[in-house]
Design an enzyme around this catalytic site. Sequence first.
Site, PDB file in Angstrom:
ATOM      1  N   ARG B 256       0.761  -0.976  -0.161  1.00 43.42           N
ATOM      2  CA  ARG B 256       0.215   0.094   0.205  1.00 43.42           C
ATOM      3  C   ARG B 256       0.803   1.108   0.026  1.00 43.42           C
ATOM      4  O   ARG B 256       1.443   1.586   1.117  1.00 43.42           O
ATOM      5  CB  ARG B 256      -0.941  -0.113   1.173  1.00 43.42           C
ATOM      6  CG  ARG B 256      -1.398   1.549   1.572  1.00 43.42           C
ATOM      7  CD  ARG B 256      -2.469   1.393   2.384  1.00 43.42           C
ATOM      8  NE  ARG B 256      -2.324   0.862   3.842  1.00 43.42           N
ATOM      9  CZ  ARG B 256      -1.474   1.281   4.753  1.00 43.42           C
ATOM     10  NH1 ARG B 256      -1.075   2.432   4.739  1.00 43.42           N
ATOM     11  NH2 ARG B 256      -1.590   0.589   5.911  1.00 43.42           N
ATOM     12  N   HIS B 260      -3.698   4.285   4.730  1.00 40.15           N
ATOM     13  CA  HIS B 260      -4.655   3.163   4.963  1.00 40.15           C
ATOM     14  C   HIS B 260      -6.072   3.637   4.577  1.00 40.15           C
ATOM     15  O   HIS B 260      -6.771   3.127   3.679  1.00 40.15           O
ATOM     16  CB  HIS B 260      -4.818   2.638   6.501  1.00 40.15           C
ATOM     17  CG  HIS B 260      -6.178   1.937   6.828  1.00 40.15           C
ATOM     18  ND1 HIS B 260      -6.299   0.792   6.191  1.00 40.15           N
ATOM     19  CD2 HIS B 260      -7.108   2.454   7.386  1.00 40.15           C
ATOM     20  CE1 HIS B 260      -7.226   0.168   6.795  1.00 40.15           C
ATOM     21  NE2 HIS B 260      -8.121   1.195   7.269  1.00 40.15           N
ATOM     22  N   TYR B 269       4.340   5.367  11.240  1.00 38.99           N
ATOM     23  CA  TYR B 269       4.448   3.816  11.784  1.00 38.99           C
ATOM     24  C   TYR B 269       5.595   3.094  10.647  1.00 38.99           C
ATOM     25  O   TYR B 269       5.878   2.085  10.656  1.00 38.99           O
ATOM     26  CB  TYR B 269       3.305   3.160  11.833  1.00 38.99           C
ATOM     27  CG  TYR B 269       2.493   3.084  10.715  1.00 38.99           C
ATOM     28  CD1 TYR B 269       2.552   2.462   9.522  1.00 38.99           C
ATOM     29  CD2 TYR B 269       1.379   4.017  10.881  1.00 38.99           C
ATOM     30  CE1 TYR B 269       1.524   2.416   8.471  1.00 38.99           C
ATOM     31  CE2 TYR B 269       0.273   4.138   9.624  1.00 38.99           C
ATOM     32  CZ  TYR B 269       0.363   3.339   8.485  1.00 38.99           C
ATOM     33  OH  TYR B 269      -0.375   3.413   7.626  1.00 38.99           O
TER      34      TYR B 269
END
Lengths: 322, 358
Positions: B256, B260, B269
């Site tokens: 990805r 998200h 992160y």
Amino acid sequence: MANELRMVEAVRTALGEELARDESVVVYGQDVAVNGGVFRATQGLVEGYPDRVYDAPVAESGIVGLGVGLAAHGMRPVAEIQFSGFMHQAYHQLQQHAARLRSRSRGSYECPMTIRSPYGGGIRALEHHSESFEAGYAHTPGLKVVVPSTPADTKGLLTSSIRDPDPVVFLEPTRLYRAFREPVPEDDHTVPLGEARVVEEGDDITVVAWGAMVREATRAAERVDASVEVIDPRTIFPLDSETILESVRKTGRCVVVHEAPQTAGMAAEIIARINDEALYYLEAPVERVTGYDVPFPLFAREEEYLPDEDRVAAGIERALSA
Amino acid sequence: MPSERAAEFTINHVQVLDREGNVDEELDPDLSEERLLELYRGMKRARRLDERAIALQRRGESGTIAPALGQEAAQVGSAVALAEDDWMVPSFRENAAYLARGTPPHALLWYAMGMEEGAEIPDGQNDLPPSIAVGSQAIHAAGLGWAQAIKGEEHATIGYFGDGATSEGDVYEGMNCAGVYDAHTVFFCQNNQYAISVPREKQTRAETIAQKAIAAGITGVQVDGNDVLGVHRVVEEALEMARKGEPVLVEAMTYRQSMHTTADDPSVYREREEEEGWEERDPIDRFETYLEGRGILDDETREEIEEAIEEELAEAVERAQEGREEIDPAEMFDHVFSELPPELESQRAAFGGEENGE
């Protein structure tokens, strides 16, 4: 023509007739095929329809979710969840998917699924086998909720549920499965969803009860010194408010009885509707006789938990004397 | 302890087009030029739609969206392998697959703008609407595949979910039930390496996601998810098996590239270095190199494709924006049941009254 059947036999009859009538009907659930269901509600069906009656893995979410897929592809799934306490393991599939397939797809797909489950207390079962969660299903937009109280109604309501284009949660009062027999019409017998049954006519007070509570209400009605009208809504959603309201307008008094915990139970909803539409006909506050707001107790205490004839009679007396 | 081995398994990894755009001749699915360009166009179109949708969200015109940037090969390669009568069960990140299946871009934008009209399925298209609850839709794919088996059809169903979804019980229940009922189902996991912020390594101790098929007794295979030819080939084969009642789990290894959802900030992160590493494996760039090498794509064709996409998307944005003006909130009562029950009828009437100031 009518056969004398028990409720569990009426379930089996309805399933058998719908399997015969409609090739898209598929019956499945844990132990429903070879074993005929732990309550024998599906006994023998697999022999007639080996390609449309299936045992399912122990997977409640799977069972309801599979139905969503089957229904989307034109089948008419009739799933059994072995005990209603385990419906919670599938509740997300009911609430997030079965109930919303139509609205989410703007009517492109429908979910003509029936989820049958034995429900309610009184058979000295294990934990999680006796809950009454009808208010939770009624609070889930998109679900219809049906609770029969007699064998004839069971056949008629289950047949209507299977034919209904929307998902129906069909809760069978376990305690009534073998409680009594009555004549059940042999021919194509349907009872429309959303229509209450006037069990007993009366003028002094209305008692609204469903499932196993109908019998407690009827017995209590015989004991009290008053003319009691007993109404069984049969369908929790959509609820036949009009029959209840008409009765309350006539009698001026009402008691609502259910096994489920009291707080936010269906009695609260029925009383709210009476307040909305028939307040000025009331001669006394509407009484509730319900289960308690505690987890359904293990069987040594279930009789204390469950409303019975005595508690219903006491409720009727309170409403009459207020 | 007995030392006999009770079972053994291996998981194959398939790659047809490598990172440099070279094709493995033996595995080449040998697609027509037309089909190759369809794959290319599908991926470009999906990427631009996501970019436009993100821009709309940033301008406040759209709600939260889940972009699939970087996952175009996985989605387009698999969706294009489906026949018209096959079914698709998406999660919430399948804009590219929807587009490839024929959903018009303005419908996807409508949905992103909060209008349920966008989830209406075009006639003749066998797709389910998006499922937001992670993994829950895998069972619907099993149910559809089971219906296909019962009806004796020669069609199949593909169900999409991400790596995080495989931690949910529903994905296992779906695969297990599909196996039991010989369902015509391909479970397609886009392993994009992150479930929001949690990396794949912390999602499961299993070495691969494909091996989760083994427990359900179905076939599991891994494919380079940024290799559109590999995905297409693997899914075609999986569909062929599924049509015979042998469900398959395909794990497409992809990444990805963005957030998200538009409510997420990946810089919290993950490291930029890691992102850059995956950008080098970009599915569209790789395929472009390959098509150019074969003389199927030149600058002129590319420009033509890009212009057509821009034009289409501009119209789609306009149409979606106009649609917003026509929305009638009372319609929320209309598709809950086949017929309006009395409860809803009175609520709808009261709603209408309030709307009219009565």
